[in-house]
Design a protein around this motif. Structure first.
Motif, PDB file in Angstrom:
ATOM      1  N   TYR A  47       0.818  -1.209   0.000  1.00  0.00           N
ATOM      2  CA  TYR A  47       0.000   0.000   0.000  1.00  0.00           C
ATOM      3  C   TYR A  47       0.856   1.265   0.000  1.00  0.00           C
ATOM      4  O   TYR A  47       0.571   2.214  -0.742  1.00  0.00           O
ATOM      5  N   SER A  48       1.912   1.288   0.779  1.00  0.00           N
ATOM      6  CA  SER A  48       2.790   2.464   0.827  1.00  0.00           C
ATOM      7  C   SER A  48       3.432   2.729  -0.528  1.00  0.00           C
ATOM      8  O   SER A  48       3.540   3.886  -0.963  1.00  0.00           O
ATOM      9  N   GLU A  49       3.851   1.682  -1.206  1.00  0.00           N
ATOM     10  CA  GLU A  49       4.460   1.834  -2.529  1.00  0.00           C
ATOM     11  C   GLU A  49       3.441   2.329  -3.551  1.00  0.00           C
ATOM     12  O   GLU A  49       3.756   3.143  -4.417  1.00  0.00           O
ATOM     13  N   ILE A  50       2.214   1.856  -3.439  1.00  0.00           N
ATOM     14  CA  ILE A  50       1.156   2.308  -4.334  1.00  0.00           C
ATOM     15  C   ILE A  50       0.867   3.792  -4.095  1.00  0.00           C
ATOM     16  O   ILE A  50       0.734   4.565  -5.053  1.00  0.00           O
ATOM     17  N   CYS A  51       0.806   4.211  -2.838  1.00  0.00           N
ATOM     18  CA  CYS A  51       0.579   5.627  -2.536  1.00  0.00           C
ATOM     19  C   CYS A  51       1.724   6.487  -3.058  1.00  0.00           C
ATOM     20  O   CYS A  51       1.494   7.572  -3.599  1.00  0.00           O
ATOM     21  N   ARG A  52       2.950   5.994  -2.929  1.00  0.00           N
ATOM     22  CA  ARG A  52       4.111   6.722  -3.463  1.00  0.00           C
ATOM     23  C   ARG A  52       3.976   6.864  -4.975  1.00  0.00           C
ATOM     24  O   ARG A  52       4.206   7.928  -5.540  1.00  0.00           O
ATOM     25  N   LEU A  53       3.567   5.798  -5.633  1.00  0.00           N
ATOM     26  CA  LEU A  53       3.377   5.826  -7.083  1.00  0.00           C
ATOM     27  C   LEU A  53       2.298   6.834  -7.469  1.00  0.00           C
ATOM     28  O   LEU A  53       2.462   7.603  -8.424  1.00  0.00           O
ATOM     29  N   LEU A  54       1.198   6.873  -6.733  1.00  0.00           N
ATOM     30  CA  LEU A  54       0.144   7.838  -7.002  1.00  0.00           C
ATOM     31  C   LEU A  54       0.651   9.265  -6.838  1.00  0.00           C
ATOM     32  O   LEU A  54       0.323  10.145  -7.645  1.00  0.00           O
ATOM     33  N   LEU A  55       1.435   9.513  -5.814  1.00  0.00           N
ATOM     34  CA  LEU A  55       2.006  10.845  -5.613  1.00  0.00           C
ATOM     35  C   LEU A  55       2.946  11.227  -6.748  1.00  0.00           C
ATOM     36  O   LEU A  55       2.929  12.355  -7.233  1.00  0.00           O
ATOM     37  N   GLU A  56       3.754  10.276  -7.186  1.00  0.00           N
ATOM     38  CA  GLU A  56       4.663  10.533  -8.304  1.00  0.00           C
ATOM     39  C   GLU A  56       3.880  10.823  -9.581  1.00  0.00           C
ATOM     40  O   GLU A  56       4.225  11.725 -10.339  1.00  0.00           O
ATOM     41  N   GLN A  57       2.828  10.072  -9.826  1.00  0.00           N
ATOM     42  CA  GLN A  57       2.018  10.285 -11.028  1.00  0.00           C
ATOM     43  C   GLN A  57       1.344  11.645 -10.993  1.00  0.00           C
ATOM     44  O   GLN A  57       1.204  12.299 -12.021  1.00  0.00           O
ATOM     45  N   GLU A  58       0.927  12.073  -9.826  1.00  0.00           N
ATOM     46  CA  GLU A  58       0.240  13.358  -9.701  1.00  0.00           C
ATOM     47  C   GLU A  58       1.167  14.523 -10.043  1.00  0.00           C
ATOM     48  O   GLU A  58       0.735  15.513 -10.613  1.00  0.00           O
ATOM     49  N   SER A  59       2.446  14.392  -9.734  1.00  0.00           N
ATOM     50  CA  SER A  59       3.386  15.473 -10.007  1.00  0.00           C
ATOM     51  C   SER A  59       4.059  15.345 -11.364  1.00  0.00           C
ATOM     52  O   SER A  59       4.780  16.239 -11.789  1.00  0.00           O
ATOM     53  N   ALA A  60       3.823  14.235 -12.072  1.00  0.00           N
ATOM     54  CA  ALA A  60       4.429  14.016 -13.387  1.00  0.00           C
ATOM     55  C   ALA A  60       3.633  14.753 -14.465  1.00  0.00           C
ATOM     56  O   ALA A  60       2.432  14.966 -14.313  1.00  0.00           O
ATOM     57  N   PRO A  61       4.285  15.117 -15.579  1.00  0.00           N
ATOM     58  CA  PRO A  61       3.579  15.841 -16.632  1.00  0.00           C
ATOM     59  C   PRO A  61       2.505  15.028 -17.342  1.00  0.00           C
ATOM     60  O   PRO A  61       1.569  15.580 -17.868  1.00  0.00           O
ATOM     61  N   THR A  62       2.601  13.698 -17.350  1.00  0.00           N
ATOM     62  CA  THR A  62       1.572  12.867 -17.970  1.00  0.00           C
ATOM     63  C   THR A  62       1.110  11.822 -16.975  1.00  0.00           C
ATOM     64  O   THR A  62       1.843  11.443 -16.067  1.00  0.00           O
ATOM     65  N   ALA A  63      -0.111  11.335 -17.169  1.00  0.00           N
ATOM     66  CA  ALA A  63      -0.695  10.378 -16.225  1.00  0.00           C
ATOM     67  C   ALA A  63      -0.092   8.991 -16.336  1.00  0.00           C
ATOM     68  O   ALA A  63      -0.241   8.183 -15.438  1.00  0.00           O
ATOM     69  N   ASP A  64       0.605   8.675 -17.437  1.00  0.00           N
ATOM     70  CA  ASP A  64       1.107   7.327 -17.639  1.00  0.00           C
ATOM     71  C   ASP A  64       2.582   7.159 -17.292  1.00  0.00           C
ATOM     72  O   ASP A  64       3.177   6.138 -17.595  1.00  0.00           O
ATOM     73  N   VAL A  65       3.181   8.142 -16.666  1.00  0.00           N
ATOM     74  CA  VAL A  65       4.593   8.044 -16.308  1.00  0.00           C
ATOM     75  C   VAL A  65       4.784   6.869 -15.358  1.00  0.00           C
ATOM     76  O   VAL A  65       4.008   6.663 -14.433  1.00  0.00           O
ATOM     77  N   GLY A  66       5.822   6.092 -15.603  1.00  0.00           N
ATOM     78  CA  GLY A  66       6.116   4.959 -14.739  1.00  0.00           C
ATOM     79  C   GLY A  66       5.379   3.698 -15.110  1.00  0.00           C
ATOM     80  O   GLY A  66       5.434   2.718 -14.383  1.00  0.00           O
TER      81      GLY A  66
END
Length: 74
Positions: A47-66
């Motif tokens: 869950y923590s890794e998923i939340c980190r991924l969501l935070l990273e996606q939110e700050s990335a220029p596109t929604a599909d980063v990563g």
């Protein structure tokens, strides 16, 4: 936007969680949907890794980063 029918029990859980976490019911439902989708696509993440991924996606220029072409974390 569409309408999704859910059980009364799920709606009550959403209402309770949204109040506790200061989110709208729709925002809470969307959060759970995003977390669940990422959990299914990436079963090795916790869950923590998923939340980190969501935070990273939110700050990335596109929604599909990563993600690769299958939606898996790259």
């Amino acid at each position: 936007m569409g309408i999704v029918k859910i059980s009364e029990q799920m709606h009550e859980a959403l209402r309770h969680a949204s109040g506790a976490l200061s989110r709208s019911i729709n925002a809470q439902a969307e959060h759970w949907l995003r977390v669940g989708m990422l959990a299914e696509l990436n079963p090795t993440l916790n869950y923590s890794e998923i939340c980190r991924l969501l935070l990273e996606q939110e700050s990335a220029p596109t929604a599909d980063v990563g993600r690769d072409e299958f939606g898996k974390v790259a």
